[in-house]
Design a protein around this motif. Structure first.
Motif, short mmCIF file in Angstrom:
data_model
loop_
_atom_site.label_atom_id
_atom_site.label_comp_id
_atom_site.label_asym_id
_atom_site.label_seq_id
_atom_site.Cartn_x
_atom_site.Cartn_y
_atom_site.Cartn_z
N ALA A 160 0.95 -1.21 0.27
CA ALA A 160 -0.06 0.03 -0.09
C ALA A 160 0.53 1.08 -0.10
N VAL A 161 2.14 1.15 -0.05
CA VAL A 161 3.08 2.27 0.55
C VAL A 161 2.85 3.00 -1.13
N PRO A 162 3.12 2.42 -1.97
CA PRO A 162 3.54 3.60 -2.98
C PRO A 162 2.21 4.33 -3.45
N ALA A 163 1.05 3.92 -3.15
CA ALA A 163 -0.27 4.35 -3.62
C ALA A 163 -0.69 5.75 -2.59
N LEU A 164 -0.26 5.34 -1.28
CA LEU A 164 -0.20 6.13 -0.37
C LEU A 164 0.43 8.20 -0.03
N ARG A 165 1.79 7.57 -0.88
CA ARG A 165 2.76 8.33 -1.50
C ARG A 165 2.35 9.52 -2.67
N ALA A 166 1.27 9.15 -3.13
CA ALA A 166 -0.05 9.97 -3.69
C ALA A 166 -0.26 11.29 -3.09
N GLU A 167 -0.50 11.26 -1.36
CA GLU A 167 -1.35 12.30 -0.51
C GLU A 167 0.05 12.04 0.37
N PRO A 168 0.77 13.05 -0.24
CA PRO A 168 1.92 12.74 1.53
C PRO A 168 1.34 13.19 2.39
N GLU A 169 0.90 14.32 2.85
CA GLU A 169 -0.30 14.22 4.58
C GLU A 169 -0.71 12.90 4.69
N VAL A 170 -1.49 12.08 4.49
CA VAL A 170 -1.87 11.09 4.46
C VAL A 170 -0.72 10.26 4.77
N GLY A 201 -9.41 11.33 -10.89
CA GLY A 201 -10.15 10.16 -11.82
C GLY A 201 -8.60 9.51 -12.66
N ARG A 202 -7.48 9.50 -11.71
CA ARG A 202 -5.76 9.18 -11.45
C ARG A 202 -6.02 7.83 -10.90
N GLY A 203 -7.64 7.26 -9.61
CA GLY A 203 -6.99 5.97 -9.53
C GLY A 203 -6.33 4.95 -10.12
N LEU A 204 -6.57 4.64 -11.08
CA LEU A 204 -5.86 3.50 -11.85
C LEU A 204 -4.18 3.76 -11.56
N ARG A 205 -4.38 4.89 -11.63
CA ARG A 205 -2.57 5.24 -11.96
C ARG A 205 -1.97 5.15 -10.28
N THR A 206 -2.60 5.54 -9.20
CA THR A 206 -2.64 5.77 -8.50
C THR A 206 -2.54 4.14 -7.32
N MET A 220 0.65 -0.20 -6.03
CA MET A 220 0.56 -1.81 -4.79
C MET A 220 0.07 -2.53 -5.91
N VAL A 221 -0.61 -2.89 -6.66
CA VAL A 221 -0.71 -3.89 -7.56
C VAL A 221 0.41 -4.47 -7.62
N ALA A 222 1.49 -3.82 -8.98
CA ALA A 222 2.40 -4.88 -8.75
C ALA A 222 3.86 -4.70 -7.49
N ASP A 262 4.70 -10.24 -4.74
CA ASP A 262 4.27 -11.60 -4.11
C ASP A 262 3.48 -12.58 -3.93
N CYS A 263 2.50 -12.53 -5.32
CA CYS A 263 1.97 -13.85 -5.94
C CYS A 263 3.37 -14.45 -6.46
N VAL A 264 4.43 -14.24 -6.78
CA VAL A 264 5.56 -15.11 -7.83
C VAL A 264 6.08 -15.62 -6.29
N LEU A 265 6.29 -14.72 -5.43
CA LEU A 265 7.52 -14.86 -4.21
C LEU A 265 6.01 -16.12 -3.56
N GLY A 266 5.24 -15.78 -3.12
CA GLY A 266 4.13 -17.02 -2.47
C GLY A 266 4.23 -18.28 -3.39
#
Length: 545
Positions: free
Chosen positions: A141-151, A286-291, A295-297, A302-306
């Motif tokens: 989740a961290v890369p997505a959270l960083r799209a909103e620095p305050e959060v 409007g940029r939810g997919l990019r955000t 996380m998805v990557a 982790d699917c590979v590692l699992g």
């Protein structure tokens, strides 16, 4: 006193009381290869401690208990108030606590963090795979959270914490949190652009209320979730906490828990947002997919590692059994045909581990070339390695004969778990199409891939022929969508071959190139061309000296 007919002979002892990390040579060598000296010593100590715990009888028992007593949904308390809580067996919390304490949610911005964390994830999930889900999502989740620095300033340190607190409380009052996600809706599945959950802005900047239904919400006991919903500006990413800052429960109605094939210890739920569900926007409208793609990557890796972890544990069990079980006048491991089967399985397992760890190292390096490599190699690896997990585990189970088909062996649980990673985070077709998207729109990705496999050119003629064949396929993209799976498979196989030729012992690389690239083996495991090195391949995979 037992009758003489009940005396137990010719049975392998339980595979417990060993160091899961140290006995996995492919993994421990990858850590040594990818971590510089000043980081390696500390990582070895941490991973050794985790490996010994994972291989202990106690932790193995926790894994069995967490699956024997699956989570239970409680929608209301005794007074009829809505609580929407999921109860887990204490073993689940012990497993989660151990993995969080081992730093498996802490990688971003930490030197060598992704390699250390990937190795730990591969070790810990060999004891029990289900608890890897919230661990994975919290990390990712961290890369997505960083799209909103305050959060991110509030939530990222809590996500990276080594403290596991199971109680639902406001995040500000906790020393550590878990994060989940809810992207999938029943009408769209993998096509999240078809999502209908809506987000209405409130007066306060960045605050919204959500209305909608999520068909799959992973790890619903988490402290907050990343979700996609339609704001006025389009599909947008939001953070939805379970508990609000004032201590009240957010409107987060759990409808039911999914009754899954495997992954029984982990809860997956349907959740309803009723129009009062509070959410904080992450990134621009409007940029939810990019955000969420960062996380998805990360969860795809982790699917590979699992899958690599499931393969490794299955192969370890098979080699261990064959090393003790005698039949037809000798140990199974010494029989040429069984040795061929075990070597074939071991090669597949090592190829998955080496590939997963190389991709983790690419995250750590952060160079333009490595980041471009991830763009094409992660979906290709996710496609292929997760596909190979099912036949590897099934063949390993067969090595134990009827014993392997019995629940007490642990192999049935591994087999039920084995299809999961190919389905989660985008099934096979989604990954293959993502590979095509990278080929068409990001030339730097293909260039990075070709440079990576080019490091091994000239070392094995079968690999060289496979590279030339791949280049021929890439030169003709007419009607490529219909053969996207074949292309993703070839990309993954050639990359695995190149990595093994560079880094694995010669007998492992030779067996892989013969069986996967040279056309010298059949489609079933155990059809490698006979070679003196197969004995060494099996010995290398033995979990206990």
């Amino acid at each position: 006193m037992e009758a003489g007919t009940h005396t137990v002979t010719n049975q392998a002892p339980p595979l417990v009381g060993y160091d899961v990390y140290a006995c996995d040579r492919a993994l421990s060598e990858a850590v040594a290869r990818h971590l510089p000296g000043e980081l390696y010593g500390e990582a070895e100590r941490e991973l050794g401690a985790l490996g010994r715990a994972t291989g202990s009888e106690q932790v193995r028992e926790w894994g069995e208990q967490a699956n024997a007593f699956p989570p239970r949904l409680r929608t209301h308390d005794r007074y009829g108030r809505r609580i929407d809580e999921v109860d887990f067996h204490p073993a689940w919390h012990r497993l989660l606590g151990k993995s969080v304490a081992a730093g498996l949610t802490d990688a971003w911005g930490r030197p060598g963090g992704h390699v250390r964390r990937a190795a730990g994830f591969l070790v810990a999930t060999q004891a029990e795979a289900g608890h890897g889900c919230p661990v994975s999502m919290t990390h990712a989740a961290v890369p997505a959270l960083r799209a909103e620095p305050e959060v991110a300033a509030v939530w990222e340190p809590l996500a990276a914490s080594r403290v596991y607190e199971r109680e639902l409380r406001p995040a500000a009052s906790k020393a550590g949190v878990l994060l989940g996600m809810g992207l999938t809706e029943k009408q769209g599945g993998s096509d999240v652009r078809a999502n209908t959950t809506s987000a209405r802005p409130l007066a306060a900047a960045g605050e919204y209320v959500l209305t909608g239904h999520k068909w799959f919400c992973s790890a619903p006991m988490s402290d907050a979730f990343l979700v996609l919903a339609r704001a006025p500006g389009g599909l947008t990413c939001f953070l939805v906490p379970r508990v609000l800052d004032d201590g009240s429960r957010n409107a987060f109605a759990l409808q039911r828990l999914k009754d899954k094939l495997g992954n029984r210890s982990n809860a997956s739920a349907e959740v309803e947002f009723d129009g009062t569900t509070w959410a904080r926007r992450i990134g621009e409208e409007g940029r939810g997919l990019r955000t969420v793609m960062g996380m998805v990557a990360a969860t795809r890796l982790d699917c590979v590692l699992g899958s690599a972890a499931l393969m490794r544990q299955a192969v370890a069990q098979a080699v261990h059994h064959a090393s003790y079980r005698a039949a037809f006048g000798g140990l199974l491991v010494d029989k040429p045909l069984m040795r061929n089967v075990l070597a074939d399985l071991a090669v597949e397992s090592e190829a998955a581990t080496v590939l997963g760890m190389r991709l983790a190292a690419a995250y750590d390096s952060g160079t333009e070339r490595d980041l471009a490599l991830l763009r094409i190699a992660v979906p290709a690896a996710k496609y292929w390695v997760t596909k190979r997990c099912v036949p590897v585990v099934a063949e390993a189970l067969e090595c134990l004969g009827g014993n392997g088909y019995v629940e007490e062996s642990g192999l049935p649980r591994l087999l039920r778990e084995s299809p999961l990673n190919s389905v989660w985070e985008g099934a096979g077709n989604v990954q293959a199409l993502d590979v095509l998207r990278a080929l068409r729109t990001e030339p730097a990705a293909l260039d990075a891939y070709l440079r990576e496999v080019g490091e091994a050119r000239g070392a094995d003629p079968r690999l060289d022929r496979a590279i030339r064949g791949l280049l021929a396929e890439l030169s003709d993209l007419e009607g490529v969508e219909a053969r996207a799976r074949r292309l993703a498979e070839r990309l993954a196989l050639v990359l695995q071959g190149a990595l093994l030729v560079r880094w694995a012992p010669p007998e492992v690389a030779d067996a892989f190139c013969a069986g996967r690239l040279g056309g010298e083996a059949g489609t079933a495991f155990g059809t490698l061309p006979p070679a003196p090195g197969l004995r060494a391949v099996v010995e290398r995979a033995r979990p206990v000296e």
